[in-house]
Structure formats: C-alpha cells, structure tokens
Motif scaffolding. Structure first.
Motif, short mmCIF file in Angstrom:
data_model
loop_
_atom_site.label_atom_id
_atom_site.label_comp_id
_atom_site.label_asym_id
_atom_site.label_seq_id
_atom_site.Cartn_x
_atom_site.Cartn_y
_atom_site.Cartn_z
N LEU A 29 0.82 -1.21 0.00
CA LEU A 29 0.00 0.00 0.00
C LEU A 29 0.85 1.27 0.00
CD1 LEU A 29 -2.76 -1.04 2.56
CD2 LEU A 29 -3.08 -0.65 0.11
N LYS A 30 1.98 1.22 0.69
CA LYS A 30 2.83 2.40 0.80
C LYS A 30 3.72 2.62 -0.42
CE LYS A 30 1.65 4.03 4.84
NZ LYS A 30 1.10 5.42 4.98
N GLN A 31 3.69 1.68 -1.36
CA GLN A 31 4.45 1.85 -2.60
C GLN A 31 3.59 2.46 -3.72
OE1 GLN A 31 5.50 -0.86 -0.41
NE2 GLN A 31 6.93 0.85 -0.15
N TYR A 51 -5.30 -6.83 7.54
CA TYR A 51 -5.84 -7.99 8.25
C TYR A 51 -6.97 -8.64 7.45
CZ TYR A 51 -8.57 -10.69 11.60
OH TYR A 51 -9.28 -11.69 12.20
N GLU A 52 -7.90 -7.85 6.97
CA GLU A 52 -9.04 -8.39 6.22
C GLU A 52 -8.59 -9.04 4.92
OE1 GLU A 52 -11.67 -5.06 5.87
OE2 GLU A 52 -12.65 -5.48 7.80
N HIS A 53 -7.49 -8.56 4.37
CA HIS A 53 -6.95 -9.16 3.15
C HIS A 53 -6.25 -10.48 3.46
CE1 HIS A 53 -6.18 -8.64 -1.12
NE2 HIS A 53 -4.94 -9.04 -0.94
N SER A 107 -6.51 1.94 10.46
CA SER A 107 -7.27 1.68 9.24
C SER A 107 -6.47 0.80 8.28
CB SER A 107 -7.66 2.99 8.56
OG SER A 107 -6.50 3.74 8.19
N LEU A 108 -5.15 1.01 8.22
CA LEU A 108 -4.30 0.18 7.36
C LEU A 108 -4.11 -1.21 7.96
CD1 LEU A 108 -1.59 2.77 6.26
CD2 LEU A 108 -3.61 2.01 5.00
N LEU A 158 0.69 -9.93 11.92
CA LEU A 158 1.29 -9.41 10.69
C LEU A 158 0.80 -8.00 10.39
CD1 LEU A 158 1.11 -12.59 8.41
CD2 LEU A 158 3.18 -11.48 9.25
N SER A 159 -0.48 -7.76 10.57
CA SER A 159 -1.02 -6.44 10.25
C SER A 159 -0.50 -5.38 11.21
CB SER A 159 -2.55 -6.48 10.27
OG SER A 159 -3.04 -6.83 11.55
#
Length: 256
Positions: A36-38, A163-165, A157-158, A148-149
């Motif tokens: 996400l940060k890339q 986590y949901e992924h 929120s991230l 991991l999350s």
C-alpha cells in the motif's frame, strides 16, 4: 482490477501508473496489500501488484502451491500486461519468487530489488521463525493475521485493511508458501542472476540482514542498510524504500 489467466487460475493484480514496469512479490499470506505504501510510485512507474493464487482476490482451484506456480503467474502477468521486461521487487519470502524468476527468465528482467531477501534460510533463528509461521497458519491463523497487520502498519485503518486481506488467504497455500520458503535454496545458481540487483535490509534485523554475506561472495550488487529499521521496510520505512526504488530504476534505465 485486471487479471491474468494462468492455467485454470485467474491471477488478479493492480495495474497502476505508466513508465518502467515494476512487479511486486508479497510474502506468505499477505497479498498485494503489503505494498500500500508503494502506491505513490505510480507517478513515475507502472506498478503491477498481484495477489498470487491462494491470496486475496486470486483463488486457487486446486489448492496447491510451489515456487514454480508463482513463477508461472509472474510470466502470465507479464504477458497480460504486454511488457517485454520487468523490474522485480520481492519482499521477505516474496524474494524467493523474484530470484527464481530472474534466474529462469533473464531476458525478461530489467533489474531486481530484494527487501529482506535471502537465497536460503540458514540461521536457526530464521528457521524457527518460518516453523512458527507454518504452525500458526494451522492452529491460530487469525492471530497470525493480526500480528502481521500490526507489525507492518501503525495506522489502525491500514492494519484493518491488511488484516481483512490476509484472512482471505487459502490456509493450505499460506502454509505451503512458508514451507517452500524454508526449503528454498538458490545459492549455487545466484551466479546466473545477471540483472542489476539491489538489496535492502533493516539494521536491526540481524538474522535476516546477515544474508547479505551470501550475495557478496557470489555477485556484485548495490546494498543499503536502513538505520534503526527492522524487517518491515516497505511499510515502516516506505519513504526511504520508495526513494531507493526510484533511484535504482532510473539509474538502470539510463545505463541501457
């Protein structure tokens, strides 16, 4: 979100931006939300960020996974995207997929970047870490997803998005990815990795960054240790990582 057909599997991936193409390879269980940060890199580059089969949106009808499975999926994405050559970014265990692809398909690879990469799990600590992952996937997968999350993002929120992924992952494939990573060994074949290579490590992650010695003995490479950082560089030290990615690709493109 486009997908690439690979046998009886549909491999979904994000396709963002324009310019030299970078394909990102995620570790076991995490899927494309790892990067996400890339996403800001899409202002200068074309980003191809897949959920490998058994992860996220990419189901696996047969429920099996080997390194060769994901090599085929990278090649399917490259063809679907219409790219002759790719830059490859592999994070953690995702790096085994990147290295293997670069060794097998040298003409398709413009450059390789490994964040916390290794050609073989050698230290006892690293072996135990993989074994813990293998066992947690079987007995407490939701706890592993939470750990991991939280370890990768400090914004709630991230954390929730990752986590949901993660919990979408096929547990058998998630576990198998850890097993494949534990037993992977390309040390004797590293000499065949002819593309420019950049290694990124966190200075606090000794059991991982010690692997740099294996690369130095065999091939010339660009190496960066990010001070005060652990293993989770793409999410925790994304400004430095994104800047290093950008500089490496621009330098490599200008040299050819």
């Amino acid at each position: 979100m486009p997908f690439a057909q690979c046998g009886n599997r549909n491999i979904f991936y994000d396709d963002l931006g324009k310019g030299p193409a970078i394909l990102f390879a995620h570790p076991p269980g995490m899927g494309r939300k790892t990067f996400l940060k890339q996403l800001p890199l899409q202002s200068s580059f074309r980003l191809l960020i897949p959920d490998f089969s058994g992860h996220g949106e990419s189901l696996s009808p047969d429920g099996n996974m080997t390194v060769s499975t994901y090599i085929e999926e990278i090649e399917a994405i490259r063809n679907a995207a219409g790219e002759n050559e790719l830059f490859l970014f592999g994070y953690s265990s995702g790096g085994i997929i990147v290295q293997e692809y670069a060794i097998l398909y040298p003409k398709n690879v413009k450059g390789v970047i490994l964040s916390g990469g290794y050609p073989k799990v050698q230290s006892d600590v690293f072996k135990v870490e993989h074994q813990i992952g293998i066992n947690m996937v079987v007995f407490v997968p939701t706890l592993l997803a939470k750990l991991l999350s939280i370890s990768h993002f400090n914004v709630k929120s991230l954390q929730l998005e990752l986590y949901e992924h993660i919990i979408k992952s096929n547990r058998h494939i998630w576990r198998q990815f850890y097993i494949e990573s534990l037993h992977f060994d390309c040390i004797d074949r590293l000499i065949s990795l002819n593309a420019p290579l950049m290694l990124l490590y966190g200075s606090k992650s000794d059991y991982v960054n010690n692997n740099v010695k294996l690369y130095r003995k065999i091939i010339d490479t660009e190496i960066h240790f990010i001070r005060g950082a652990g293993h989770q560089l793409p999410t925790r030290k994304y400004n430095q990582v994104n800047e290093l990615i950008s500089c490496f690709i621009k330098k490599t493109v200008n040299l050819t």
